[in-house]
Design an enzyme around this catalytic site. Structure first.
Site, PDB file in Angstrom:
ATOM      1  N   GLY A 108       0.759  -1.247   0.000  1.00 34.09           N
ATOM      2  CA  GLY A 108       0.000   0.000   0.000  1.00 34.09           C
ATOM      3  C   GLY A 108       0.787   1.293   0.000  1.00 34.09           C
TER       4      GLY A 108
ATOM      5  N   GLU B 103       3.729  -6.765   1.856  1.00 38.69           N
ATOM      6  CA  GLU B 103       3.527  -7.067   0.435  1.00 38.69           C
ATOM      7  C   GLU B 103       3.540  -5.817  -0.439  1.00 38.69           C
ATOM      8  OE1 GLU B 103       0.512 -10.826   1.025  1.00 38.69           O
ATOM      9  OE2 GLU B 103      -0.333  -8.826   0.875  1.00 38.69           O
TER      10      GLU B 103
ATOM     11  N   GLY C 282       4.018  -3.611  -3.629  1.00 35.21           N
ATOM     12  CA  GLY C 282       4.045  -3.858  -5.065  1.00 35.21           C
ATOM     13  C   GLY C 282       4.379  -2.570  -5.793  1.00 35.21           C
ATOM     14  N   ARG C 283       3.439  -1.623  -5.730  1.00 40.51           N
ATOM     15  CA  ARG C 283       3.588  -0.349  -6.449  1.00 40.51           C
ATOM     16  C   ARG C 283       4.907   0.340  -6.110  1.00 40.51           C
ATOM     17  NH1 ARG C 283      -0.893   2.835  -8.024  1.00 40.51           N
ATOM     18  NH2 ARG C 283      -2.132   1.761  -6.467  1.00 40.51           N
TER      19      ARG C 283
ATOM     20  N   TYR D  56      -9.312   5.053 -13.041  1.00 38.11           N
ATOM     21  CA  TYR D  56      -9.277   5.845 -11.794  1.00 38.11           C
ATOM     22  C   TYR D  56      -9.024   7.330 -12.024  1.00 38.11           C
ATOM     23  CZ  TYR D  56      -7.431   1.125 -10.713  1.00 38.11           C
ATOM     24  OH  TYR D  56      -7.175  -0.224 -10.660  1.00 38.11           O
TER      25      TYR D  56
ATOM     26  N   CYS E  81     -10.961   3.268 -29.738  1.00 39.25           N
ATOM     27  CA  CYS E  81     -12.224   3.873 -30.128  1.00 39.25           C
ATOM     28  C   CYS E  81     -13.077   4.123 -28.907  1.00 39.25           C
ATOM     29  CB  CYS E  81     -12.947   2.955 -31.107  1.00 39.25           C
ATOM     30  SG  CYS E  81     -12.295   3.159 -32.744  1.00 39.25           S
ATOM     31  N   GLU E  82     -12.704   5.096 -28.147  1.00 36.34           N
ATOM     32  CA  GLU E  82     -13.436   5.388 -26.920  1.00 36.34           C
ATOM     33  C   GLU E  82     -13.013   6.774 -26.436  1.00 36.34           C
ATOM     34  OE1 GLU E  82     -14.129   1.955 -24.728  1.00 36.34           O
ATOM     35  OE2 GLU E  82     -14.280   2.978 -22.807  1.00 36.34           O
TER      36      GLU E  82
ATOM     37  N   TYR F 247       1.014  -1.688 -12.292  1.00 32.92           N
ATOM     38  CA  TYR F 247      -0.382  -1.732 -12.737  1.00 32.92           C
ATOM     39  C   TYR F 247      -0.589  -1.132 -14.131  1.00 32.92           C
ATOM     40  CZ  TYR F 247      -0.813  -2.790  -7.781  1.00 32.92           C
ATOM     41  OH  TYR F 247      -0.650  -3.357  -6.549  1.00 32.92           O
TER      42      TYR F 247
HETATM   43  N1  LLP Z   1      -1.369  -7.171  -0.951  1.00 33.78           N
HETATM   44  C1  LLP Z   1      -2.676  -7.255  -1.267  1.00 33.78           C
HETATM   45  C2  LLP Z   1      -3.502  -8.248  -0.618  1.00 33.78           C
HETATM   46  C3  LLP Z   1      -3.223  -6.395  -2.225  1.00 33.78           C
HETATM   47  O1  LLP Z   1      -4.499  -6.484  -2.512  1.00 33.78           O
HETATM   48  C4  LLP Z   1      -2.394  -5.441  -2.862  1.00 33.78           C
HETATM   49  C5  LLP Z   1      -2.930  -4.555  -3.889  1.00 33.78           C
HETATM   50  C6  LLP Z   1      -1.040  -5.405  -2.511  1.00 33.78           C
HETATM   51  C7  LLP Z   1      -0.562  -6.278  -1.542  1.00 33.78           C
HETATM   52  C8  LLP Z   1      -0.064  -4.454  -3.152  1.00 33.78           C
HETATM   53  O2  LLP Z   1      -0.374  -3.136  -2.890  1.00 33.78           O
HETATM   54  P1  LLP Z   1       0.619  -1.958  -3.377  1.00 33.78           P
HETATM   55  O3  LLP Z   1       1.892  -2.042  -2.537  1.00 33.78           O
HETATM   56  O4  LLP Z   1       0.916  -2.184  -4.791  1.00 33.78           O
HETATM   57  O5  LLP Z   1      -0.142  -0.719  -3.118  1.00 33.78           O
HETATM   58  N2  LLP Z   1      -4.874  -1.482  -9.841  1.00 33.78           N
HETATM   59  C9  LLP Z   1      -4.797  -0.480  -8.800  1.00 33.78           C
HETATM   60  C10 LLP Z   1      -4.151  -0.999  -7.553  1.00 33.78           C
HETATM   61  C11 LLP Z   1      -4.843  -2.215  -6.990  1.00 33.78           C
HETATM   62  C12 LLP Z   1      -4.143  -2.730  -5.784  1.00 33.78           C
HETATM   63  C13 LLP Z   1      -4.738  -4.019  -5.384  1.00 33.78           C
HETATM   64  N3  LLP Z   1      -4.112  -4.630  -4.291  1.00 33.78           N
HETATM   65  C14 LLP Z   1      -4.058   0.730  -9.343  1.00 33.78           C
HETATM   66  O6  LLP Z   1      -3.657   0.715 -10.487  1.00 33.78           O
HETATM   67  O7  LLP Z   1      -3.908   1.712  -8.644  1.00 33.78           O
END
Ligand code: LLP
Length: 441
Positions: free
Chosen positions: A249, A294, A296-297, A338, A365-366, A394
């Protein structure tokens, strides 16, 4: 140009990423092109790992949230950096395993895992499965019984934190589709149900409060709530959780609306979270849980840029100017989903003064197909290479073949070297799964 860790301007004004000239990458690999800076990815992985090692005695593990960007090369990097990963589908699990990832370091997620995905996870001997329903727990128990295995599990808990982020990326509100709510007692019920099953072994709990979050307090509060919850479960059932997964997050910089964080700031987020777990453990007389996070981003987001070639330019005087590129919502879906904001620059002259505000339009086309709206740019002409920043997370992972466009290639750059890590699709790929039934022939 915005000053960024991974990007530099060469003397001739060209955008440099990972020691490579972006205009040269565009020429060599074509556009649209996802470019990932390997050093950035590694440094973020290390930042989190070192923080757990140094401030929590190594009592935990970083799991790269592969949904942000999943491909074999990124799993290789994660494994080399001695971190684990999560997987939210059979496809992510398959990719990680194919890349040679140690299954023990993989945690499997999903609010509706398929039966076959549970089977695949058990057969692969993954380190943990995060349960999201009692029916799933029962199905998993049966799968393990048949294979004479015992699977370690966590239960996804919803701590009810309303993090300040886009509603679609908030995951721990009380009305969320994810997890069991602390507030309505459903969490305690599933814990009792899971503890009664013999072929799965409950290790602890998981929560994830949302994505693109900058408030330290949200993480601290979530950690406190989870520790209070662990205590409550201990009092009610005698079960003492030894693992606590706090999800991901941490936010990243997209535009000047967002803070620009450095490695030490991310470490500080994690230290605040660890601090709150430690003090709660002491206060509640609980053992310090094994900590999983966890991200990711924040690991891949700012490592990535997307390169485009400018096509049609449409100026509607006094109203709007569109600069259309050879990409769009099929490879950059976050604006369409978003209304996400981005910065961009001309790759051949990143220092050129911005003289206009434009919408970068896609080729789908949108009408809503924009890569980004209201972006400050210098003058651009057809054929110029545009770089859009912070596209590492993402984007590729959410790409589609809308309008039968190709999912672009991804290259990994490091010390002036660029390697393809995902090939660009071609027309053959587009029709690969099409079948014409006999009666239409
Ligand atoms: N763990 C779980 C259970 C999650 O659901 C997520 C993200 C993460 C870890 C990783 O979160 P991060 O560190 O990446 O914030 N598609 C959306 C983001 C969806 C995130 C879903 N879950 C976007 O493009 O902003």
């Amino acid at each position: 140009m915005n000053e960024r860790a991974t990007l530099k301007a060469a003397e001739n004004g060209h955008l440099m990423i990972g020691g490579c000239d972006a205009t040269e990458l565009a020429r060599q690999f074509g556009t649209p092109l996802y470019v990932f800076d390997e050093a950035y990815i590694r440094s973020m992985m290390r930042t989190y790992k070192n923080t757990i090692d140094n401030f929590y005695g190594g009592n935990g593990k970083v799991l790269y949230a592969s949904k942000a960007f999943s491909c074999e090369a990124v799993y290789r990097i994660a494994q080399q950096e001695k971190i684990g990963c999560d997987a939210v589908s059979g496809g992510e699990l398959y990719t990680a395993l194919k890349a040679g990832f140690n299954p023990e370091n993989i945690y499997v997620h999903g609010n509706n895992k398929l039966f076959c995905e549970l089977e695949e996870a058990v057969e692969a001997d993954v380190g943990g499965i995060v349960l999201d329903s009692i029916s799933e727990a029962q199905a998993l128990d049966g799968i393990c019984r048949d294979r004479k295995k015992v699977q370690n599990v966590l239960i996804r808990i919803n701590p009810g934190i309303e993090a300040h982020t886009h509603a679609f990326v908030q995951t721990a509100r009380t009305d969320s589709k994810f997890g069991f709510s602390i507030s309505d007692g459903s969490a305690l019920e599933i814990i009792k149900g899971v503890l009664a099953l013999k072929n799965i072994s409950l290790k602890g709990f998981h929560c994830h409060i949302g994505s693109q979050i900058f408030e330290k307090q949200s993480f601290v509060l979530a950690a406190e709530k989870m520790m209070n919850f662990i205590k409550h479960v201990k009092d009610e059932t005698g079960f003492v959780a030894d693992t606590l997964n706090m999800g991901g997050g941490f936010g990243i910089y997209y535009t000047d609306d967002d803070p620009k964080l450095r490695e030490e700031d991310y470490a500080a987020y994690l230290m605040a979270l660890i601090g709150s777990i430690k003090s709660k453990s002491e206060e509640l007389n609980l053992p310090e849980p094994y900590l999983l996070i966890e991200p990711g981003r924040s690991i891949v987001g700012e490592s990535g840029i997307t390169l485009y070639t400018v096509g049609t330019i449409k100026d509607i005087p006094g109203i709007k100017k569109y600069v259309a590129v050879d990409g769009g919502m099929f490879e950059a879906p976050r604006y369409a989903l978003y209304q996400s904001k981005y910065c961009a620059a001309r790759a051949d002259d990143v220092n050129a003064p911005c003289t206009q505000i434009v919408s970068i339009a896609g080729k789908c086309c949108e009408s809503g197909d924009l890569v980004a709206a209201d972006v400050k740019l210098p003058e651009v002409r057809k054929g110029d290479i545009l770089a859009v920043f912070s596209t590492g997370a993402y984007h590729y992972s959410m790409a589609s073949n809308y309008n039968r466009n190709f999912v672009p290639a991804a290259v990994l750059v490091s010390d002036g070297k660029a390697d393809i890590i995902v090939k660009r699709q071609n027309y053959e790929d587009i029709v690969r799964n099409d079948v014409i039934p006999e009666r239409l022939k």
